[in-house]
Design a protein around this motif. Structure first.
Motif, PDB file in Angstrom:
ATOM      1  N   GLY A 122      12.021  -1.941   0.202  1.00 21.99           N
ATOM      2  CA  GLY A 122      10.875  -2.845   0.167  1.00 21.99           C
ATOM      3  C   GLY A 122      11.156  -4.145   0.881  1.00 21.99           C
ATOM      4  O   GLY A 122      10.323  -4.652   1.632  1.00 21.99           O
ATOM      5  N   ILE A 150       9.122  -5.501   4.166  1.00 21.72           N
ATOM      6  CA  ILE A 150       8.357  -6.754   4.135  1.00 21.72           C
ATOM      7  C   ILE A 150       8.736  -7.642   5.320  1.00 21.72           C
ATOM      8  O   ILE A 150       7.885  -8.292   5.918  1.00 21.72           O
ATOM      9  CB  ILE A 150       8.549  -7.460   2.783  1.00 21.72           C
ATOM     10  CG1 ILE A 150       7.760  -6.696   1.708  1.00 21.72           C
ATOM     11  CG2 ILE A 150       8.125  -8.923   2.842  1.00 21.72           C
ATOM     12  CD1 ILE A 150       8.049  -7.117   0.290  1.00 21.72           C
ATOM     13  N   ASP A 207       3.912  -5.578   9.279  1.00 18.99           N
ATOM     14  CA  ASP A 207       2.744  -6.401   8.973  1.00 18.99           C
ATOM     15  C   ASP A 207       2.295  -6.135   7.539  1.00 18.99           C
ATOM     16  O   ASP A 207       1.667  -5.114   7.252  1.00 18.99           O
ATOM     17  CB  ASP A 207       1.630  -6.078   9.968  1.00 18.99           C
ATOM     18  CG  ASP A 207       0.348  -6.855   9.713  1.00 18.99           C
ATOM     19  OD1 ASP A 207       0.288  -7.660   8.754  1.00 18.99           O
ATOM     20  OD2 ASP A 207      -0.615  -6.646  10.483  1.00 18.99           O
ATOM     21  N   ASN A 208       2.591  -7.066   6.650  1.00 18.49           N
ATOM     22  CA  ASN A 208       2.269  -6.896   5.234  1.00 18.49           C
ATOM     23  C   ASN A 208       0.778  -6.939   4.947  1.00 18.49           C
ATOM     24  O   ASN A 208       0.337  -6.477   3.901  1.00 18.49           O
ATOM     25  CB  ASN A 208       2.989  -7.957   4.398  1.00 18.49           C
ATOM     26  CG  ASN A 208       4.481  -7.788   4.472  1.00 18.49           C
ATOM     27  OD1 ASN A 208       5.013  -6.844   3.937  1.00 18.49           O
ATOM     28  ND2 ASN A 208       5.140  -8.693   5.166  1.00 18.49           N
ATOM     29  N   SER A 209      -0.005  -7.502   5.853  1.00 16.26           N
ATOM     30  CA  SER A 209      -1.451  -7.515   5.639  1.00 16.26           C
ATOM     31  C   SER A 209      -2.052  -6.134   5.902  1.00 16.26           C
ATOM     32  O   SER A 209      -3.154  -5.846   5.453  1.00 16.26           O
ATOM     33  CB  SER A 209      -2.122  -8.566   6.526  1.00 16.26           C
ATOM     34  OG  SER A 209      -2.025  -8.205   7.898  1.00 16.26           O
ATOM     35  N   TYR A 260       2.164  -1.474   3.203  1.00 17.29           N
ATOM     36  CA  TYR A 260       3.067  -1.727   2.081  1.00 17.29           C
ATOM     37  C   TYR A 260       4.084  -0.583   2.020  1.00 17.29           C
ATOM     38  O   TYR A 260       3.800   0.540   2.442  1.00 17.29           O
ATOM     39  CB  TYR A 260       2.305  -1.863   0.752  1.00 17.29           C
ATOM     40  CG  TYR A 260       1.604  -0.597   0.310  1.00 17.29           C
ATOM     41  CD1 TYR A 260       2.219   0.296  -0.566  1.00 17.29           C
ATOM     42  CD2 TYR A 260       0.321  -0.290   0.755  1.00 17.29           C
ATOM     43  CE1 TYR A 260       1.586   1.457  -0.975  1.00 17.29           C
ATOM     44  CE2 TYR A 260      -0.322   0.865   0.356  1.00 17.29           C
ATOM     45  CZ  TYR A 260       0.309   1.740  -0.502  1.00 17.29           C
ATOM     46  OH  TYR A 260      -0.315   2.893  -0.894  1.00 17.29           O
ATOM     47  N   LEU A 294       6.083   3.715   4.806  1.00 15.87           N
ATOM     48  CA  LEU A 294       5.236   2.573   5.092  1.00 15.87           C
ATOM     49  C   LEU A 294       3.818   3.118   5.100  1.00 15.87           C
ATOM     50  O   LEU A 294       3.511   4.062   5.828  1.00 15.87           O
ATOM     51  CB  LEU A 294       5.584   1.966   6.461  1.00 15.87           C
ATOM     52  CG  LEU A 294       4.893   0.648   6.769  1.00 15.87           C
ATOM     53  CD1 LEU A 294       5.393  -0.454   5.840  1.00 15.87           C
ATOM     54  CD2 LEU A 294       5.120   0.269   8.222  1.00 15.87           C
ATOM     55  N   HIS A 325      -2.710  -0.119   3.694  1.00 14.50           N
ATOM     56  CA  HIS A 325      -3.481  -0.480   2.511  1.00 14.50           C
ATOM     57  C   HIS A 325      -4.739   0.387   2.469  1.00 14.50           C
ATOM     58  O   HIS A 325      -5.323   0.708   3.479  1.00 14.50           O
ATOM     59  CB  HIS A 325      -3.885  -1.963   2.571  1.00 14.50           C
ATOM     60  CG  HIS A 325      -2.729  -2.889   2.382  1.00 14.50           C
ATOM     61  ND1 HIS A 325      -2.109  -3.076   1.173  1.00 14.50           N
ATOM     62  CD2 HIS A 325      -2.055  -3.662   3.279  1.00 14.50           C
ATOM     63  CE1 HIS A 325      -1.116  -3.939   1.325  1.00 14.50           C
ATOM     64  NE2 HIS A 325      -1.064  -4.310   2.582  1.00 14.50           N
TER      65      HIS A 325
END
Length: 154
Positions: free
Chosen positions: A69, A73, A77-79, A82, A149, A152
Motif C-alpha cells: 500500500g 500510494i 495516482d491516488n485520486s 487504490y 492497483l 476507484h
C-alpha cells in the motif's frame, strides 16, 4: 529537475495507519521512507514479543504487508486508483529479537506497466518482494506478495 516538492508520503502513510488501521498503529508499525518505487517500514520488538522472546510472526507479516500500500500510494495516482493485497507468502528466516525494518522496491518500468494496465483495464496485478531485517541487518523474513492497483469504483 522539478521545483515541485515530493509529497510527504511517509506522513500520509503514518496518518493512514493511525486512522484507518488502528491495530497496525498500536503495534508501532511506522513508515520510515516512502517515495515512488521504494518503501521502508519499521516496528519495535517491545510489546510485540511472543512466548519465547522473539517478535511475534504476525507482526513480521504486517510490517512487510503494508509495503504494498505504501509503495502504491507513492507511485500511482491516488485520486484514480487504490491498492489491495490479493495474496502474500512469508518466509521466516531467523528469530527477530530486535526492532525490524522491511523494505521493497518497484522499478520505474514496472510502475509504468502497472499504471498503463490499470488505466486501460481498471486494475493491474503486481508482485512485490520485501526483505525484513533486524537491527544488525540480518534477514529475519522475506515476503512475496501479489497486490492489485484498482480504479476507484471498481
Amino acid at each position: 529537475m522539478s521545483d515541485v516538492e515530493t509529497p510527504p508520503f511517509k506522513d500520509m502513510i503514518n496518518g493512514a495507519l493511525e486512522s484507518a488501521m488502528p491495530p497496525v498503529h498500536r503495534m508501532g508499525v511506522q513508515a520510515v521512507d516512502v517515495r515512488p518505487g521504494f518503501a521502508a517500514t519499521s516496528v519495535p520488538v517491545e510489546s510485540n514479543g511472543n512466548h519465547f522472546g522473539a517478535m511475534y510472526a504476525g507482526v513480521l507479516f504486517t510490517v512487510a504487508e503494508i509495503l504494498g500500500g505504501a509503495i502504491a500510494i507513492a507511485s500511482f495516482d491516488n485520486s484514480a486508483f487504490y491498492p489491495l493485497v490479493k495474496d502474500l507468502h512469508i518466509f521466516f528466516r531467523k528469530a527477530a529479537k530486535t526492532d525490524v525494518r522491511a523494505e521493497a522496491t518497484l522499478s520505474q518500468e514496472e510502475i509504468t506497466r502497472i499504471a498503463a494496465e490499470a488505466a486501460a483495464k481498471g486494475k493491474a496485478d503486481f508482485t512485490l518482494r520485501a526483505v525484513v531485517t533486524d537491527a544488525d541487518g540480518v534477514v529475519v523474513a522475506e515476503t512475496e506478495g501479489l497486490y492489485q492497483l484498482r480504479a476507484h469504483g471498481r
